[in-house]
Design an enzyme around this catalytic site. Structure first.
Site, PDB file in Angstrom:
ATOM      1  N   LYS A 259     -22.665 -24.332  -4.740  1.00  0.00           N
ATOM      2  CA  LYS A 259     -21.311 -24.065  -5.235  1.00  0.00           C
ATOM      3  C   LYS A 259     -20.634 -22.977  -4.412  1.00  0.00           C
ATOM      4  CE  LYS A 259     -21.398 -20.406  -8.656  1.00  0.00           C
ATOM      5  NZ  LYS A 259     -20.237 -19.715  -8.085  1.00  0.00           N
TER       6      LYS A 259
ATOM      7  N   LYS B 197     -18.420 -16.153  -4.429  1.00  0.00           N
ATOM      8  CA  LYS B 197     -17.849 -15.005  -3.713  1.00  0.00           C
ATOM      9  C   LYS B 197     -18.921 -14.198  -3.002  1.00  0.00           C
ATOM     10  CE  LYS B 197     -17.542 -11.580  -7.473  1.00  0.00           C
ATOM     11  NZ  LYS B 197     -18.186 -12.379  -8.505  1.00  0.00           N
TER      12      LYS B 197
ATOM     13  N   LYS C  79     -30.141  -8.862 -15.466  1.00  0.00           N
ATOM     14  CA  LYS C  79     -29.360  -7.815 -14.803  1.00  0.00           C
ATOM     15  C   LYS C  79     -30.198  -6.572 -14.556  1.00  0.00           C
ATOM     16  CE  LYS C  79     -24.624  -9.019 -15.924  1.00  0.00           C
ATOM     17  NZ  LYS C  79     -23.351  -8.565 -16.470  1.00  0.00           N
TER      18      LYS C  79
HETATM   19  P1  ATP Z   1     -20.944 -14.413  -7.811  1.00  0.00           P
HETATM   20  O1  ATP Z   1     -21.320 -15.002  -6.481  1.00  0.00           O
HETATM   21  O2  ATP Z   1     -20.838 -12.920  -7.787  1.00  0.00           O
HETATM   22  O3  ATP Z   1     -21.750 -14.940  -8.958  1.00  0.00           O
HETATM   23  P2  ATP Z   1     -18.885 -16.326  -8.343  1.00  0.00           P
HETATM   24  O4  ATP Z   1     -18.088 -16.753  -7.169  1.00  0.00           O
HETATM   25  O5  ATP Z   1     -19.991 -17.238  -8.794  1.00  0.00           O
HETATM   26  O6  ATP Z   1     -19.430 -14.872  -8.062  1.00  0.00           O
HETATM   27  P3  ATP Z   1     -18.273 -15.449 -10.970  1.00  0.00           P
HETATM   28  O7  ATP Z   1     -17.581 -14.124 -11.061  1.00  0.00           O
HETATM   29  O8  ATP Z   1     -19.739 -15.543 -11.198  1.00  0.00           O
HETATM   30  O9  ATP Z   1     -17.909 -16.077  -9.540  1.00  0.00           O
HETATM   31  O10 ATP Z   1     -17.572 -16.479 -11.949  1.00  0.00           O
HETATM   32  C1  ATP Z   1     -16.289 -16.306 -12.527  1.00  0.00           C
HETATM   33  C2  ATP Z   1     -15.903 -17.603 -13.213  1.00  0.00           C
HETATM   34  O11 ATP Z   1     -15.650 -18.619 -12.239  1.00  0.00           O
HETATM   35  C3  ATP Z   1     -16.979 -18.170 -14.126  1.00  0.00           C
HETATM   36  O12 ATP Z   1     -16.357 -18.711 -15.276  1.00  0.00           O
HETATM   37  C4  ATP Z   1     -17.610 -19.265 -13.315  1.00  0.00           C
HETATM   38  O13 ATP Z   1     -18.135 -20.292 -14.129  1.00  0.00           O
HETATM   39  C5  ATP Z   1     -16.435 -19.774 -12.486  1.00  0.00           C
HETATM   40  N1  ATP Z   1     -16.865 -20.283 -11.177  1.00  0.00           N
HETATM   41  C6  ATP Z   1     -17.535 -19.570 -10.244  1.00  0.00           C
HETATM   42  N2  ATP Z   1     -17.743 -20.298  -9.147  1.00  0.00           N
HETATM   43  C7  ATP Z   1     -17.182 -21.521  -9.384  1.00  0.00           C
HETATM   44  C8  ATP Z   1     -17.071 -22.713  -8.618  1.00  0.00           C
HETATM   45  N3  ATP Z   1     -17.565 -22.800  -7.400  1.00  0.00           N
HETATM   46  N4  ATP Z   1     -16.425 -23.769  -9.174  1.00  0.00           N
HETATM   47  C9  ATP Z   1     -15.916 -23.694 -10.439  1.00  0.00           C
HETATM   48  N5  ATP Z   1     -16.004 -22.596 -11.209  1.00  0.00           N
HETATM   49  C10 ATP Z   1     -16.613 -21.510 -10.697  1.00  0.00           C
HETATM   50 MG    MG Z   2     -21.510 -16.485 -10.370  1.00  0.00          MG
END
Ligand code: ATP
Ligand code: MG
Length: 343
Positions: free
Chosen positions: A212, A215, A122
């Site tokens: 995957k 967001k 980070k």
């Molecule tokens: P960023 O792109 O900012 O990393 P993100 O979409 O990956 O965002 P996070 O906030 O990192 O989302 O993750 C929140 C939770 O959702 C975590 O527990 C993560 O493991 C789960 N998660 C994130 N993306 C997925 C996905 N595509 N499928 C299943 N679980 C997910």
């Molecule tokens: Mg993430």
């Protein structure tokens, strides 16, 4: 001596406003299911880590709203607010978190905390002048969050395993120095066994199913957000990338797009088996689009219907119980380090 009458499972509720169905299926729903499955035999502590939320810079004008929104999302996902074995609380409403963190700070090695890879990752993304001492201190506050309640089970993803190990280390060190102060949480391996952690579940991006759903994707075209309109969501599903093999198989190596659609359908309660072997993709896409649309309709209406008054009453009653439990632990620690007279 155990202060809490039931073993404690503890986890932080972190959510934000751009949640997608990957977050929902991979994180929210499993957490809600976990709470319901174990509440009764265990005390479930679900807390909003609001003190952790500005270890990196944020827009503070949004924080109040986001804290409440976090909990609303879990309520909309079905979390049983009325269950007395489930405590939902805001970290900063239990001041013992900050106080214990300070005391633990004085027993945490600068070297050991410097080795935390999350801090390195980070801080590498922030400029030197934006790296806060709070970010460095994050794992110590997390240790306090866990140790205050004698929590034995704490579900952790890969990014948090090092922090859990640190918590175990510092608890063990304090116990060796001062006698049995803390319950040491279970090691990572036992955590995974207990929670039956499915590390594999990753909903894929609809446009590029080799990665995957995320967001931070720039276009959002392959991401179904929980706030999407039904039309947008359906369009995204109908436009999902498939392949040229022309037959539905569950095979992530050869057909990641199709397999992802099958998983989404199944996880939302649909029957994915009936599409296996079909020589066209249209019916599968239509079924997924319908399922996603009805899921979104229900979720969005649950979210709009969350009773804020009831939620705040729940927070306040949980926070009163949590203050009592946390203060007992804190007092023991204060006695041990000489800040309070021994009985
Ligand atoms: P960023 O792109 O900012 O990393 P993100 O979409 O990956 O965002 P996070 O906030 O990192 O989302 O993750 C929140 C939770 O959702 C975590 O527990 C993560 O493991 C789960 N998660 C994130 N993306 C997925 C996905 N595509 N499928 C299943 N679980 C997910
Ligand atoms: Mg993430």
């Amino acid at each position: 001596m155990l202060l809490m009458s039931k073993p404690v499972i503890l986890t932080g509720l972190r959510a934000n406003n751009d949640l997608h169905i990957g977050n929902y299926l991979g994180a929210l729903l499993p957490m809600v299911d976990m709470a319901h499955k174990h509440a009764g035999e265990y005390q479930i502590n679900l807390f909003v880590p609001d003190l952790h939320s500005f270890t990196t810079p944020i827009d503070h004008s949004q924080l109040q709203n986001q804290i409440l929104q976090n909990i609303k999302v879990f309520a909309a996902a079905g979390l049983d607010i009325a269950n007395d074995n489930i405590h939902i609380y805001r970290q900063s409403y239990v001041p013992a978190h900050s106080e214990l963190a300070w005391i633990l700070d004085c027993f945490a090695g600068f070297g050991e905390v410097s080795r935390m890879t999350q801090f390195k990752d980070k801080s590498a993304k922030l400029g030197d002048d934006r790296i806060s001492v709070g970010l460095f201190n994050y794992p110590v506050l997390m240790a306090a969050d866990i140790l205050l309640y004698d929590a034995t089970y704490v579900p952790v993803g890969d990014d948090q395993t090092q922090h859990l190990e640190f918590t175990r280390d510092i608890a063990g060190r304090m116990n060796a120095k001062f006698g049995e102060l803390f319950v040491v949480p279970k090691p990572v391996k036992e955590q995974h066994e207990f929670f039956g952690k499915d590390q594999g579940l990753r909903i894929r991006d609809l446009i590029d199913p080799t990665k995957k759903m995320s967001k931070s994707d720039e276009t959002g075209r392959g991401v179904i957000f929980l706030s999407d309109s039904l039309e947008d969501a359906k369009k995204k599903i109908m436009g999902a990338t498939t392949d040229s093999l022309g037959k539905v198989n569950y095979d992530y190596d050869q057909q990641p797009g199709v397999s992802n659609l099958l998983d989404i359908l199944k996880l939302l309660g649909g029957n994915s088996d009936e599409f296996i072997g079909l020589e066209q993709y249209g019916p599968l896409k239509t079924a997924v689009a319908e399922k996603v649309a009805s899921f979104l309709t229900a979720f969005q209406s649950n979210l709009a219907g969350v009773n804020e008054q009831q939620l705040i009453a729940k927070l306040e009653s949980s926070e009163s119980v949590m203050n009592e439990q946390a203060n007992k632990t804190l007092y023991k620690v204060q006695q041990a380090v000489g800040l309070r007279p021994k009985a």
